[in-house]
Design a protein around this motif. Structure first.
Motif, PDB file in Angstrom:
ATOM      1  N   LYS A 105       0.855  -1.181   0.000  1.00 40.45           N
ATOM      2  CA  LYS A 105       0.000   0.000   0.000  1.00 40.45           C
ATOM      3  C   LYS A 105       0.894   1.235   0.000  1.00 40.45           C
ATOM      4  CE  LYS A 105      -4.034  -1.984   2.363  1.00 40.45           C
ATOM      5  NZ  LYS A 105      -4.975  -1.836   3.509  1.00 40.45           N
ATOM      6  N   ILE A 106       0.376   2.331  -0.559  1.00 42.47           N
ATOM      7  CA  ILE A 106       1.148   3.571  -0.685  1.00 42.47           C
ATOM      8  C   ILE A 106       0.298   4.720  -0.158  1.00 42.47           C
ATOM      9  CG2 ILE A 106       2.459   5.059  -2.254  1.00 42.47           C
ATOM     10  CD1 ILE A 106       2.105   2.639  -4.319  1.00 42.47           C
ATOM     11  N   TYR A 107       0.888   5.512   0.739  1.00 41.81           N
ATOM     12  CA  TYR A 107       0.180   6.646   1.320  1.00 41.81           C
ATOM     13  C   TYR A 107       1.049   7.903   1.230  1.00 41.81           C
ATOM     14  CZ  TYR A 107      -2.905   3.128   3.452  1.00 41.81           C
ATOM     15  OH  TYR A 107      -3.774   2.086   3.660  1.00 41.81           O
ATOM     16  N   PRO A 108       0.757   8.824   0.322  1.00 39.09           N
ATOM     17  CA  PRO A 108       1.485  10.106   0.308  1.00 39.09           C
ATOM     18  C   PRO A 108       1.007  10.988   1.458  1.00 39.09           C
ATOM     19  CG  PRO A 108      -0.196  10.069  -1.403  1.00 39.09           C
ATOM     20  CD  PRO A 108      -0.206   8.703  -0.780  1.00 39.09           C
ATOM     21  N   GLY A 150       1.893  14.761  17.101  1.00 41.58           N
ATOM     22  CA  GLY A 150       0.473  14.464  17.048  1.00 41.58           C
ATOM     23  C   GLY A 150      -0.110  14.710  15.668  1.00 41.58           C
ATOM     24  N   ALA A 151       0.385  15.763  15.009  1.00 34.74           N
ATOM     25  CA  ALA A 151      -0.090  16.067  13.657  1.00 34.74           C
ATOM     26  C   ALA A 151       0.257  14.943  12.695  1.00 34.74           C
ATOM     27  CB  ALA A 151       0.514  17.385  13.176  1.00 34.74           C
ATOM     28  N   LEU A 152       1.465  14.393  12.823  1.00 30.96           N
ATOM     29  CA  LEU A 152       1.875  13.310  11.931  1.00 30.96           C
ATOM     30  C   LEU A 152       1.092  12.034  12.236  1.00 30.96           C
ATOM     31  CD1 LEU A 152       3.564  12.212   9.680  1.00 30.96           C
ATOM     32  CD2 LEU A 152       5.462  11.886  11.279  1.00 30.96           C
ATOM     33  N   GLN A 153       0.841  11.757  13.508  1.00 35.89           N
ATOM     34  CA  GLN A 153       0.025  10.595  13.863  1.00 35.89           C
ATOM     35  C   GLN A 153      -1.365  10.697  13.250  1.00 35.89           C
ATOM     36  OE1 GLN A 153       0.428  10.945  18.125  1.00 35.89           O
ATOM     37  NE2 GLN A 153       1.972   9.327  18.236  1.00 35.89           N
ATOM     38  N   THR A 154      -1.937  11.910  13.278  1.00 35.58           N
ATOM     39  CA  THR A 154      -3.256  12.133  12.689  1.00 35.58           C
ATOM     40  C   THR A 154      -3.204  11.990  11.175  1.00 35.58           C
ATOM     41  OG1 THR A 154      -3.853  13.633  14.492  1.00 35.58           O
ATOM     42  CG2 THR A 154      -5.146  13.780  12.464  1.00 35.58           C
ATOM     43  N   LEU A 155      -2.139  12.521  10.564  1.00 34.16           N
ATOM     44  CA  LEU A 155      -1.973  12.402   9.117  1.00 34.16           C
ATOM     45  C   LEU A 155      -1.947  10.935   8.690  1.00 34.16           C
ATOM     46  CD1 LEU A 155       0.689  15.083   8.062  1.00 34.16           C
ATOM     47  CD2 LEU A 155      -1.687  14.931   7.306  1.00 34.16           C
ATOM     48  N   ILE A 156      -1.178  10.149   9.417  1.00 28.04           N
ATOM     49  CA  ILE A 156      -1.065   8.726   9.080  1.00 28.04           C
ATOM     50  C   ILE A 156      -2.408   8.014   9.254  1.00 28.04           C
ATOM     51  CG2 ILE A 156      -0.018   6.544   9.818  1.00 28.04           C
ATOM     52  CD1 ILE A 156       2.523   8.149  10.474  1.00 28.04           C
ATOM     53  N   LYS A 157      -3.085   8.331  10.339  1.00 25.80           N
ATOM     54  CA  LYS A 157      -4.372   7.691  10.629  1.00 25.80           C
ATOM     55  C   LYS A 157      -5.405   8.014   9.547  1.00 25.80           C
ATOM     56  CE  LYS A 157      -7.946   7.356  14.213  1.00 25.80           C
ATOM     57  NZ  LYS A 157      -8.364   7.812  15.565  1.00 25.80           N
ATOM     58  N   ASN A 158      -5.392   9.253   9.059  1.00 26.74           N
ATOM     59  CA  ASN A 158      -6.412   9.705   8.115  1.00 26.74           C
ATOM     60  C   ASN A 158      -5.928   9.734   6.665  1.00 26.74           C
ATOM     61  OD1 ASN A 158      -8.178  10.158  10.288  1.00 26.74           O
ATOM     62  ND2 ASN A 158      -7.405  12.238  10.589  1.00 26.74           N
ATOM     63  N   SER A 159      -4.746   9.198   6.407  1.00 26.54           N
ATOM     64  CA  SER A 159      -4.164   9.294   5.064  1.00 26.54           C
ATOM     65  C   SER A 159      -4.962   8.482   4.049  1.00 26.54           C
ATOM     66  CB  SER A 159      -2.713   8.825   5.081  1.00 26.54           C
ATOM     67  OG  SER A 159      -2.613   7.490   5.550  1.00 26.54           O
ATOM     68  N   GLN A 160      -4.968   8.944   2.823  1.00 23.89           N
ATOM     69  CA  GLN A 160      -5.686   8.270   1.745  1.00 23.89           C
ATOM     70  C   GLN A 160      -4.696   7.471   0.906  1.00 23.89           C
ATOM     71  OE1 GLN A 160      -7.954  11.146  -0.471  1.00 23.89           O
ATOM     72  NE2 GLN A 160      -9.399  11.480   1.195  1.00 23.89           N
ATOM     73  N   GLU A 161      -5.067   6.233   0.627  1.00 18.38           N
ATOM     74  CA  GLU A 161      -4.191   5.359  -0.144  1.00 18.38           C
ATOM     75  C   GLU A 161      -4.102   5.833  -1.595  1.00 18.38           C
ATOM     76  OE1 GLU A 161      -3.782   0.625  -1.390  1.00 18.38           O
ATOM     77  OE2 GLU A 161      -5.383   1.290  -0.039  1.00 18.38           O
ATOM     78  N   PHE A 162      -2.896   5.786  -2.133  1.00 24.30           N
ATOM     79  CA  PHE A 162      -2.677   6.134  -3.537  1.00 24.30           C
ATOM     80  C   PHE A 162      -3.327   5.085  -4.436  1.00 24.30           C
ATOM     81  CE2 PHE A 162      -0.124   5.417  -7.387  1.00 24.30           C
ATOM     82  CZ  PHE A 162      -0.207   6.666  -7.986  1.00 24.30           C
ATOM     83  N   LYS A 163      -4.084   5.553  -5.420  1.00 22.62           N
ATOM     84  CA  LYS A 163      -4.730   4.656  -6.375  1.00 22.62           C
ATOM     85  C   LYS A 163      -4.128   4.902  -7.757  1.00 22.62           C
ATOM     86  CE  LYS A 163      -7.611   2.909  -3.372  1.00 22.62           C
ATOM     87  NZ  LYS A 163      -7.473   1.506  -2.930  1.00 22.62           N
ATOM     88  N   GLY A 164      -3.448   3.898  -8.260  1.00 19.98           N
ATOM     89  CA  GLY A 164      -2.742   4.060  -9.520  1.00 19.98           C
ATOM     90  C   GLY A 164      -3.640   4.276 -10.717  1.00 19.98           C
ATOM     91  N   ALA A 165      -4.910   3.870 -10.617  1.00 24.26           N
ATOM     92  CA  ALA A 165      -5.823   4.022 -11.753  1.00 24.26           C
ATOM     93  C   ALA A 165      -5.982   5.486 -12.150  1.00 24.26           C
ATOM     94  CB  ALA A 165      -7.177   3.416 -11.412  1.00 24.26           C
ATOM     95  N   LYS A 166      -5.790   6.389 -11.192  1.00 22.32           N
ATOM     96  CA  LYS A 166      -5.902   7.817 -11.466  1.00 22.32           C
ATOM     97  C   LYS A 166      -4.880   8.250 -12.499  1.00 22.32           C
ATOM     98  CE  LYS A 166      -5.701  12.311  -9.125  1.00 22.32           C
ATOM     99  NZ  LYS A 166      -5.502  12.998  -7.833  1.00 22.32           N
ATOM    100  N   PHE A 167      -3.749   7.542 -12.557  1.00 21.04           N
ATOM    101  CA  PHE A 167      -2.677   7.886 -13.492  1.00 21.04           C
ATOM    102  C   PHE A 167      -2.591   6.873 -14.634  1.00 21.04           C
ATOM    103  CE2 PHE A 167      -1.575   9.792  -9.467  1.00 21.04           C
ATOM    104  CZ  PHE A 167      -1.211  11.079  -9.837  1.00 21.04           C
ATOM    105  N   GLY A 168      -3.634   6.052 -14.791  1.00 21.91           N
ATOM    106  CA  GLY A 168      -3.634   5.073 -15.863  1.00 21.91           C
ATOM    107  C   GLY A 168      -2.854   3.817 -15.556  1.00 21.91           C
ATOM    108  N   LEU A 169      -2.502   3.602 -14.293  1.00 20.58           N
ATOM    109  CA  LEU A 169      -1.752   2.410 -13.912  1.00 20.58           C
ATOM    110  C   LEU A 169      -2.745   1.316 -13.541  1.00 20.58           C
ATOM    111  CD1 LEU A 169       0.958   4.098 -11.659  1.00 20.58           C
ATOM    112  CD2 LEU A 169       0.996   3.720 -14.108  1.00 20.58           C
ATOM    113  N   LYS A 170      -2.764   0.247 -14.304  1.00 16.53           N
ATOM    114  CA  LYS A 170      -3.808  -0.763 -14.138  1.00 16.53           C
ATOM    115  C   LYS A 170      -3.294  -2.139 -13.768  1.00 16.53           C
ATOM    116  CE  LYS A 170      -6.858   1.564 -17.405  1.00 16.53           C
ATOM    117  NZ  LYS A 170      -7.631   1.420 -18.655  1.00 16.53           N
ATOM    118  N   GLY A 171      -2.017  -2.357 -13.787  1.00 13.64           N
ATOM    119  CA  GLY A 171      -1.536  -3.712 -13.570  1.00 13.64           C
ATOM    120  C   GLY A 171      -0.494  -3.809 -12.490  1.00 13.64           C
TER     121      GLY A 171
END
Length: 305
Positions: A200-203, A228-249
Motif C-alpha cells: 500500500k502507498i500513502y502520500p 500528534g499532527a503526523l500521527q493524525t496524518l497517518i491515521k487519516n491518510s488516503q491510499e494512492f490509487k494508480g488508476a488515477k494515473f492510468g496504472l492498471k496492472g
C-alpha cells in the motif's frame, strides 16, 4: 590495504570522537536540528574537518585508502568533508558510505562519499524488520522521525533507484517529502514507481501554516504539535490509487539480455527492449488517433511520466 567497509568504520569512530570536542557541531545538531543525544549515539553521528581528516590519515598511515575510497581528493590531497556533521550509511553491520551536512551557511550544504551506489536506504534495518515505514528525502528528516517513534528511512534523496524500489516490495509505504514544489512532484512520481510493488502507498503532506515550505525536521523544530499532527496524518491518510494515473496492472518480472527487470503492464503489450531507462519503467499503452488504434511507449514512474 583495508577493505572499504573497515576504512569507513575507522573514519566514523574518529568522527564520533571529534564531535564531542566541537561545540559548533554539537549545537548545530542538538539546538538547530533538535537531534537527541541518544540519536547521535545510536546513528553514530560524527564531525569531520580537513584538519581532522589529515590527522586521522597520518596517525593511521591510511593515505592510500583515503585516496582510493574518496575521503580526500587525489589531485589536491584535501579532505572531501570540511566542517560537516557526518552520518554513516550502513547495511546491517557493514559501513557502506558517509553523508555529510555542512555546519553553517554554504551554497553546498550536502556531501557524500564518492562512489555511493543507491541500492540501500539510510536506516536500512527498518526495511528489514518492519512491515510499514515512512520514506523521507533527507537523512536528518529520517532521524527526526525515528527519535519521535516513527519507523522512517531516507532514500538519500527524492529520486529512488530501481534497487531501492525493489526493497520496498510488499511494504506499506508512507511518503513524507519536502513541502516545496519539487518535493510534491517527487512524491507523485514515487507513488507511481511504487504502484504494483508496495503493498500500500500513502502520500503524506503536513498542513502548511506559513509560506515557508518546511521539511519534516524543520516542521518538528517549529511546531510542538508535530508528532500528534503526523500521527493524525497517518491515521487519516488516503491510499494512492494508480488508476488515477492510468496504472492498471501489477508489476511483472521479465528477463532481457540476461537481466531481470520489473515493468508495469498497461494496455496490451510490453516492450522488452525498452525497460528501466533511467529511473522508471517502460510499457505500452493504447492510443487512439484518427479512429485507428495503435500503441505507443510511455515512461511510467520517472521524470518523463
Amino acid at each position: 590495504m583495508l577493505q572499504k567497509t573497515e576504512f569507513i568504520k575507522l573514519v566514523v569512530k574518529a568522527g564520533q570522537k571529534a564531535l564531542m570536542g566541537n561545540m559548533d557541531a554539537l549545537n548545530y545538531l542538538t539546538f538547530k536540528r533538535e537531534i537527541y543525544l541518544d540519536s547521535i549515539k545510536n546513528f553514530e553521528v560524527g564531525y569531520l574537518s580537513r584538519n581532522i581528516i589529515e590527522k586521522f590519515i597520518a596517525d593511521n598511515s591510511l593515505n592510500d585508502e583515503a585516496v582510493e575510497y574518496g575521503l580526500v581528493n587525489k589531485f589536491s590531497g584535501l579532505g572531501f568533508f570540511d566542517n560537516h556533521v557526518v552520518f554513516p550509511i550502513k547495511n546491517g553491520e557493514e559501513y557502506v558510505s558517509l553523508y555529510g551536512r555542512y555546519v553553517g551557511n554554504s551554497d553546498s550544504n550536502h556531501a557524500n562519499l564518492p562512489g555511493l551506489r543507491k541500492n540501500i536506504f539510510f536506516n536500512q534495518d527498518v526495511i528489514n524488520d518492519k512491515p510499514a515505514l515512512i520514506v523521507t528525502e533527507s537523512i536528518i528528516d529520517a532521524v527526526t522521525l525515528h527519535q519521535n517513534g516513527f519507523m522512517a528511512v531516507s532514500g538519500l534523496g527524492a529520486c529512488l533507484t530501481s534497487d531501492q524500489i525493489e526493497l520496498l516490495r510488499d511494504k506499506i509505504v508512507y511518503i513524507l517529502f519536502d513541502l516545496d514544489s519539487a518535493g510534491i512532484e517527487a512524491t507523485r512520481e514515487l507513488c507511481k514507481k511504487l504502484w504494483g510493488v508496495a503493498k500500500k502507498i500513502y502520500p503524506l503532506k503536513f498542513p502548511c501554516y506559513t509560506t515557508i515550505k518546511l521539511d519534516a525536521n524543520s516542521y518538528f523544530c517549529k511546531y510542538s504539535t508535530a508528532k500528534g499532527a503526523l500521527q493524525t496524518l497517518i491515521k487519516n491518510s488516503q491510499e494512492f490509487k494508480g488508476a488515477k494515473f492510468g496504472l492498471k496492472g501489477k508489476q511483472k518480472k521479465i528477463k532481457s539480455n540476461g537481466k531481470e527487470y520489473n515493468i508495469v503492464e498497461i494496455g496490451k503489450k510490453l516492450i522488452p527492449n525498452r525497460i528501466e531507462r533511467g529511473h522508471g519503467f517502460w510499457c505500452k499503452c493504447p492510443l487512439h488517433k484518427a479512429g485507428n488504434e495503435r500503441t505507443h511507449s510511455m515512461f511510467v514512474g520517472g521524470l518523463n511520466a
